[in-house]
Scaffold this motif. Structure first.
Motif, PDB file in Angstrom:
ATOM      1  N   ARG A   1      -4.121 -18.289  23.025  1.00  9.78           N
ATOM      2  CA  ARG A   1      -4.011 -19.239  22.789  1.00  9.78           C
ATOM      3  C   ARG A   1      -5.126 -20.139  22.439  1.00  9.78           C
ATOM      4  O   ARG A   1      -5.585 -20.743  23.475  1.00  9.78           O
ATOM      5  CB  ARG A   1      -2.518 -19.537  23.780  1.00  9.78           C
ATOM      6  CG  ARG A   1      -1.900 -19.263  23.638  1.00  9.78           C
ATOM      7  CD  ARG A   1      -0.626 -19.852  24.596  1.00  9.78           C
ATOM      8  NE  ARG A   1       0.109 -19.064  25.074  1.00  9.78           N
ATOM      9  CZ  ARG A   1       0.308 -18.002  25.811  1.00  9.78           C
ATOM     10  NH1 ARG A   1      -0.435 -17.513  26.150  1.00  9.78           N
ATOM     11  NH2 ARG A   1       1.452 -17.262  25.948  1.00  9.78           N
ATOM     12  N   MET A   2      -5.762 -20.218  20.964  1.00  7.11           N
ATOM     13  CA  MET A   2      -6.386 -20.632  20.827  1.00  7.11           C
ATOM     14  C   MET A   2      -6.059 -22.204  20.439  1.00  7.11           C
ATOM     15  O   MET A   2      -6.185 -22.921  19.430  1.00  7.11           O
ATOM     16  CB  MET A   2      -7.706 -20.248  19.913  1.00  7.11           C
ATOM     17  CG  MET A   2      -8.263 -21.107  19.740  1.00  7.11           C
ATOM     18  SD  MET A   2      -9.930 -20.198  17.969  1.00  7.11           S
ATOM     19  CE  MET A   2      -9.201 -21.113  16.398  1.00  7.11           C
ATOM     20  N   PHE A   3      -5.296 -22.941  21.408  1.00  3.64           N
ATOM     21  CA  PHE A   3      -4.639 -24.257  20.684  1.00  3.64           C
ATOM     22  C   PHE A   3      -5.298 -25.786  21.350  1.00  3.64           C
ATOM     23  O   PHE A   3      -6.038 -26.210  22.492  1.00  3.64           O
ATOM     24  CB  PHE A   3      -3.248 -24.117  21.988  1.00  3.64           C
ATOM     25  CG  PHE A   3      -2.347 -23.239  21.852  1.00  3.64           C
ATOM     26  CD1 PHE A   3      -2.623 -22.914  20.506  1.00  3.64           C
ATOM     27  CD2 PHE A   3      -1.376 -23.395  22.163  1.00  3.64           C
ATOM     28  CE1 PHE A   3      -1.927 -21.374  20.326  1.00  3.64           C
ATOM     29  CE2 PHE A   3      -0.237 -22.704  22.339  1.00  3.64           C
ATOM     30  CZ  PHE A   3      -0.517 -21.434  20.770  1.00  3.64           C
ATOM     31  N   PRO A   4      -6.808 -25.833  20.270  1.00  2.00           N
ATOM     32  CA  PRO A   4      -7.104 -27.270  20.431  1.00  2.00           C
ATOM     33  C   PRO A   4      -6.843 -28.394  20.519  1.00  2.00           C
ATOM     34  O   PRO A   4      -6.953 -29.499  21.864  1.00  2.00           O
ATOM     35  CB  PRO A   4      -8.736 -27.808  19.290  1.00  2.00           C
ATOM     36  CG  PRO A   4      -8.385 -26.583  18.983  1.00  2.00           C
ATOM     37  CD  PRO A   4      -6.941 -25.204  19.675  1.00  2.00           C
ATOM     38  N   ILE A   5      -5.110 -28.542  20.468  1.00  2.67           N
ATOM     39  CA  ILE A   5      -4.621 -29.440  20.780  1.00  2.67           C
ATOM     40  C   ILE A   5      -4.544 -29.532  22.255  1.00  2.67           C
ATOM     41  O   ILE A   5      -3.956 -31.152  22.353  1.00  2.67           O
ATOM     42  CB  ILE A   5      -3.457 -29.700  19.942  1.00  2.67           C
ATOM     43  CG1 ILE A   5      -2.573 -28.253  19.873  1.00  2.67           C
ATOM     44  CG2 ILE A   5      -3.394 -30.297  18.257  1.00  2.67           C
ATOM     45  CD1 ILE A   5      -1.231 -28.484  19.449  1.00  2.67           C
TER      46      ILE A   5
END
Lengths: 394, 456
Positions: B158-162
């Motif tokens: 999961r590349m979720f910078p949020i």
């Protein structure tokens, strides 16, 4: 395999294109992202960032902001940042996150203008298109918001489309502006490079000549001719002969004489065959050198970016899938040489083919940008003669 | 434009205590790529290291699914790491997002791809982005299908910078993902082995960690040293996990819950005493003696020698090297080195002990937040220090006489710390880089610097 990309990296995105245009414009650029997008632009798509901090702000949108609505909070953050960083205007640049939540840039800009007192523009980039689409949207928005028919002419010749994503650095831009001066331009300016900013855009209606140096600028210069009757040139000179021809055309247009906006090196003839991979206007400028000076018989262009139908020749090709390039090469007569970004070499069916590496930031990013030559003007003849060796006519 | 804001330690301490400082942020550089200047723009961070982190699972390939823009940083990170051969991209279009056909398209493409492969991977990971986080896309069906049809394990990166400032960050999720497909062999008892969790590089086998544990009959394992899935699965048989960074704590808890492997915090630090304390805790946990007194003394000796030889030379440090830059400043100062400037990303209550120490012992030290808009003031900065350590400090301080030490990760054991101190000594030993000799200008040369109009 269709729809799966393995050897071709992701290319520079539309928001990188927009930010690249804006970085030196004198405004505060706000990338409305969660923070990863800013990484792509700053680290990979703009070498200027490596020379120190800029007037650039990453909105750093977070989950809570998105769930609860971030417009007011973002406006507050930008206001605080603007008070510190200042700038002639505020530009909001979109990314996938605001696209998904359908951010109202117009509303946000109105709120920002009230809070900061500075004009604000929103560029609806999505992260789903390539950099040239973002550049075009940005030029259109800058014109819509800042063009002012009563503004004085801060420049008499406008170079549009020069950004580091298309390998325009200070040296190459300065060379072109110097050349324009020798053609009779008094105050040439490049949008977003070497200080070309809002005053130049405001007075564009008084321009004597517009020069499109990348494909994103083509609709802009055409639109300006329709609106204000301003003549335009497409491309820039690479090589001695092209420099003379280009200068003559520019000078004629500046004198108010008619001249064809396009290069016309003539019909195909016997000689080596070349394929140029890259941004279309740069490729067209290079094609002029190969056909007009170096004795090539056939030069085709293929690009993963926009292929402008008016500029394209019948044999030119828009590439979409990773295998499109290999397929194009297989279906054509063998090319004697292929010129393009080093990373595109990996897509060729025959890796032994003669290949001249022309790094393009929008493709290979920082991996090769220091290996790209500034070949504007007569320097181009020497550089390409050396690289092409026996293929180039003496 | 205002000048850069320099905080004396005392002021910063009071602001934190009074809750006046709003500086949230993750510890250090979340994605682990450590090669990213983007976090120097206000609050931006890079995230290019996520696909690379997912590929730490051996014998795996990874598909990236998302808008084409999101994959660029990861692509170049993988190219630099020589791992792009195991990475594939499926680009989502606007139509996919609007029509909600993403998961079906992804499943179709991945299955078609696997069908066409002569030799299939043993693990497939899927790197997804904020887009899927916001749309709550469910890839569980894809995972089931891969397992049932191809007997391939499935992991979700999961590349979720949020989520970067959430309670459960995506950097923590990445480390959990790396161990999510472990299937330890059924063994009668746990092997005498410890895993190193959380570091993005391997530890030198010459380290005292290997020596002392080896002497006690205990193996040291790291995911990056697993060449096969079998070796990877053996990580699940370890008797203890050593957690090297706080971000790895959720992964350690997951492994404890799932496979019963206890864990011990053995955080990276430049404090020799802290390292010695960590070894004492490790001795207790393993029930064996780990003699490291000589190593502790050797580190202090190296530190004293470097500090003596380079007395008065100034150093700047930043959060790219150490997730606790104020602690780093304190540790180096306690060793006698002259830290003059610190560039931090965040500050919180956990920093108070270090700020108090700095206030008392080094009140003149200049503390900055590279993430503040005021950092633009460094655009014209001509002052320097003798040595910058890590990326931020060298980005902001551009004086030609400044030497730059591009370091990797912060050490967690004595040999690593000694090597780091020796690198500092060697860097300070070097002559500053001389300007290039004036010669014939390159006619094809480039000037990529920014054209600076007055910013004020």
């Amino acid at each position: 395999m269709k729809g799966i990309f393995h050897r071709l990296p992701s290319l520079a995105s539309d928001y990188s294109g927009a930010c690249g245009v804006l970085l030196e414009m004198g405004g505060l650029t706000v990338l409305c992202d969660a923070s990863g997008c800013a990484g792509s632009f700053l680290v990979l798509d703009d070498p200027r960032w490596h020379s120190g901090p800029q007037r650039f702000y990453c909105a750093a949108l977070r989950e809570r902001d998105i769930v609860l609505g971030f417009d007011q909070k973002l406006a507050g953050k930008i206001e605080k940042t603007y008070q510190v960083m200042g700038g002639d205007f505020v530009a909001l640049v979109g990314t996938p996150v605001p696209t998904i939540v359908a951010t109202d840039y117009r509303g946000l800009c109105r709120a920002l203008e009230r809070r900061t007192g500075a004009p604000a523009i929103g560029i609806g980039t999505t992260g789903l298109e390539w950099y040239d689409a973002g550049q075009r949207k940005t030029y259109e928005m800058l014109l819509e918001r800042f063009q002012n028919s009563s503004a004085p002419a801060a420049a008499d010749v406008h170079v549009i489309g020069a950004t580091p994503l298309d390998m325009w650095d200070q040296n190459q831009t300065r060379d072109l502006l110097d050349l324009l001066r020798t053609c009779g331009a008094e105050r040439p300016a490049a949008w977003g490079m070497l200080g070309g900013g809002l005053p130049e855009i405001a007075g564009i209606s008084r321009s004597r000549l517009n020069v499109a140096v990348s494909v994103s600028a083509l609709p802009i210069v055409r639109g300006l001719r329709e609106r204000f009757g301003t003549p335009y040139l497409i491309g820039y000179p690479i090589g001695e002969k092209a420099e003379r021809a280009w200068s003559a055309r520019a000078a004629a247009l500046l004198r108010g004489e008619g001249a064809q906006p396009l290069f016309s090196p003539g019909p195909a003839r016997p000689g080596p065959r070349a394929l140029i991979l890259g941004e279309q206007v740069a490729a067209e400028s290079l094609r002029t050198l190969l056909l007009g000076e170096l004795g090539f018989g056939q030069v085709d262009v293929a690009t993963y970016f926009t292929l402008d139908c008016q500029l394209a020749r019948p044999e030119d090709r828009k590439l979409v899938e990773e295998d499109d390039l290999a397929q194009l090469i297989r279906e054509r007569e063998p090319y004697d040489v292929i010129l393009g970004d080093p990373l595109l070499r990996g897509l060729l069916p025959d890796p032994a083919v003669r290949y001249v590496e022309l790094p393009h930031t929008a493709i290979s990013s920082r991996a090769f940008w220091n290996r790209s030559p500034n070949c504007l003007g007569e320097k181009g003849s020497r550089w390409f003669r050396e690289k092409l060796g026996d293929l180039a006519a003496k | 434009m205002k000048d850069s804001v320099c905080y004396p330690a005392g002021l910063l301490r009071r602001m934190v205590e009074e809750g006046k400082l709003d500086q949230p942020g993750p510890h250090g550089h979340a994605c682990g790529c450590r090669d990213c200047l983007s976090f120097l723009s206000a609050t931006s961070r890079g995230n290019g290291g996520f696909p690379n982190g997912g590929l730490n699972i051996p014998e795996s390939i990874q598909f990236f699914v998302g808008p084409p823009a999101c994959g660029r940083h990861g692509d170049f990170n993988l190219l630099a790491n020589g791992r792009s051969g195991r990475f594939y991209r499926i680009r989502l279009t606007e139509a996919d997002l609007v029509n909600g056909v993403g998961p079906e398209k992804v499943e179709r493409r991945i299955c078609a791809f696997l069908d066409a492969m002569e030799e299939r991977p043993k693990v497939v990971s899927l790197c997804i982005t904020c887009v899927d986080a916001l749309l709550h896309t469910n890839y569980a069906r894809l995972g089931r299908r891969l397992e049932e049809r191809y007997h391939i394990r499935f992991a979700l990166v999961r590349m979720f910078p949020i989520l970067e400032e959430s309670a459960h960050t995506h950097a923590q999720m990445l480390l959990e993902t790396q161990y999510s497909v472990l299937r330890p062999a059924q063994r009668p008892g746990r092997r005498r082995a410890v895993n190193l969790l959380g570091s993005i590089s391997t530890c030198s086998h010459a380290s005292e960690l290997y020596r002392t544990l080896g002497a006690a009959g205990i193996a040291v394992q790291h995911i990056l040293e697993c060449r096969t899935l079998e070796e990877y699965d053996a990580l699940g048989d370890a008797c203890l996990n050593l957690v090297l960074v706080p971000n790895a704590l959720p992964a350690a808890r997951m492994l404890e819950q799932k496979w019963g492997i206890p864990y011990l915090s053995f955080f990276q630090t430049c404090d020799p005493d802290q390292i010695r304390n960590n070894y004492r805790a490790l001795e207790e946990a393993l029930g064996c003696a780990l003699p490291v007194e000589q190593d502790w003394e050797a580190v202090w000796e190296t530190a004293r020698a470097v500090a003596r030889r380079h007395a008065g030379k100034t150093i700047a440090v930043g959060a790219a090297f150490d997730y606790e830059p104020f602690k780093l400043a304190m540790d180096l100062s306690r060793m006698g080195l002259q830290v003059q400037k610190v560039f931090a990303n965040s500050v919180g209550a956990s920093d108070l002990p270090y700020l108090r120490w700095l206030e008392e012992h080094r009140p003149e030290m200049e503390l900055y937040f590279g993430s503040e808009p005021e950092s633009l003031g460094f655009a014209y900065c001509t002052e320097g220090v003798d040595l910058t350590i890590g990326l931020e400090a060298s980005f902001f301080l551009r004086c030609p006489s400044t030497r730059r030490l591009a370091t990797g990760e912060e050490p967690f054991e004595f040999l690593g710390l000694r090597t780091f101190l020796e690198q500092i000594g060697q860097a300070l030993e070097q002559e500053p880089a001389a300007p290039a000799p004036a010669g014939e200008p390159d006619p094809y040369g480039r000037d990529w610097s920014i054209y600076r109009k007055e910013l004020r």
